[in-house]
Motif scaffolding. Structure first.
Motif, PDB file in Angstrom:
ATOM      1  N   PHE A  83       0.831  -1.207   0.000  1.00  0.00           N
ATOM      2  CA  PHE A  83       0.000   0.000   0.000  1.00  0.00           C
ATOM      3  C   PHE A  83       0.864   1.255   0.000  1.00  0.00           C
ATOM      4  N   SER A  87       1.492   3.604  -3.321  1.00  0.00           N
ATOM      5  CA  SER A  87       0.907   4.948  -3.255  1.00  0.00           C
ATOM      6  C   SER A  87       1.991   6.020  -3.262  1.00  0.00           C
ATOM      7  N   SER A 159      -2.660   0.075  -4.927  1.00  0.00           N
ATOM      8  CA  SER A 159      -2.376   0.237  -3.499  1.00  0.00           C
ATOM      9  C   SER A 159      -3.655   0.065  -2.683  1.00  0.00           C
TER      10      SER A 159
END
Length: 295
Positions: A83, A87, A159
């Motif tokens: 994630f 991101s 993500s």
């Protein structure tokens, strides 16, 4: 709010503070790309954040014994390494508000992964929310234009998808083992940061410039966004109904969009604005907010 009991008022204030911290972290994450590569920064952020959480465990006299490592590693891979790494990578070319909104499609992914892995079949409300989100994504991506930010869009969506998978794996962990929440978070964050460090070592990136802005950004992201906000989150889920706690899924990206507009000049165009509204409506629908009378 004046009629609410003190514990509830404190939890509502904690929710507001947590939303502000996490929303502003997207601004910080975008700004530090001037001084560091995405994987270097993510690894440093969560490595330092994990150390802060372990210090909290020690100060509170809690055990440092790790939870079952298999699921802890899987959650660390999804919710910390993937994630945050994806991101942060998306922010290299994408705007902070746009990336945060796409990353916060995680509740939709959670519904789909729960259907696949936990056999929790979505109801009509969940399907309606997902449909609204899909239409909203079309307006945000604007496929009728050249996809100049196509890579950033795909990274941000990925993500959010992997966070959603991590949410389902976390639910499975608590169903099977019921580990202490703070200990589990610290260990999955540590394992995720180690995976990010490996990626940062393998992937060529720009050298880190240890400017004042870089140091302050790292401290904010690690201490406030990756540590304090998680402690606030535990307080929130302990003292507030799930639907109220779920407001973070709406408030964080909306606040981040407004902050990015005011601080970074990232003004959404008409199509993006419509897409954002549709995704927010989809999140409201999936979460069931507003459908039940609050006590």
């Amino acid at each position: 709010m004046s009629g609410a009991p003190p514990s509830r008022r404190g939890a509502l204030l904690a929710l507001a503070l947590m939303v502000a911290i996490w929303a502003y972290s997207w601004i910080v994450m975008k700004q530090v790309m001037r001084w560091a590569g995405p994987f270097d920064f993510a690894a440093l952020r969560f490595g330092l954040g994990a150390l802060v959480l372990f210090a909290v465990l020690v100060l509170r006299g809690h055990s440092l014994r790790p939870p079952p490592l298999g699921l802890t590693l899987a959650v660390g891979l999804c919710q910390t390494a993937a994630f945050q790494g994806l991101s942060q990578w998306a922010l290299v070319s994408g705007g902070a508000g746009r990336v945060s909104m796409l990353a916060y499609t995680m509740p939709f992914w959670s519904v789909l992964f729960a259907w696949w892995l936990l056999r929790e079949r979505p109801g009509r409300r969940q399907w309606a929310g997902i449909a609204l989100a899909v239409v909203g994504l079309v307006f945000i991506i604007e496929p009728w234009h050249a996809l100049g930010s196509g890579q950033s869009t795909l990274l941000a969506l990925a993500s959010g998808g992997l966070w959603g998978l991590g949410t389902v794996l976390t639910k499975r962990m608590f169903q099977l083992h019921r580990p202490p929440a703070l200990s589990f978070t610290a260990w999955q964050m540590l394992l995720g940061s180690l995976m990010l460090a490996l990626v940062a070592w393998l992937v060529p990136q720009r050298a880190i410039e240890w400017t004042t802005g870089m140091v302050l950004g790292l401290l904010y992201a690690a201490v406030f966004a990756s540590s304090l906000a998680w402690v606030l989150w535990f307080l929130i889920i302990d003292r507030l109904p799930a639907t109220v706690a779920g407001l973070s899924s709406l408030c964080v990206p909306i606040t981040a969009i407004l902050m990015a507009w005011g601080l970074l000049g990232e003004r959404p165009d008409a199509a993006e604005g419509l897409g954002i509204v549709l995704i927010v409506l989809g999140l409201v629908t999936v979460s069931g907010m507003g459908l039940r009378r609050k006590v």
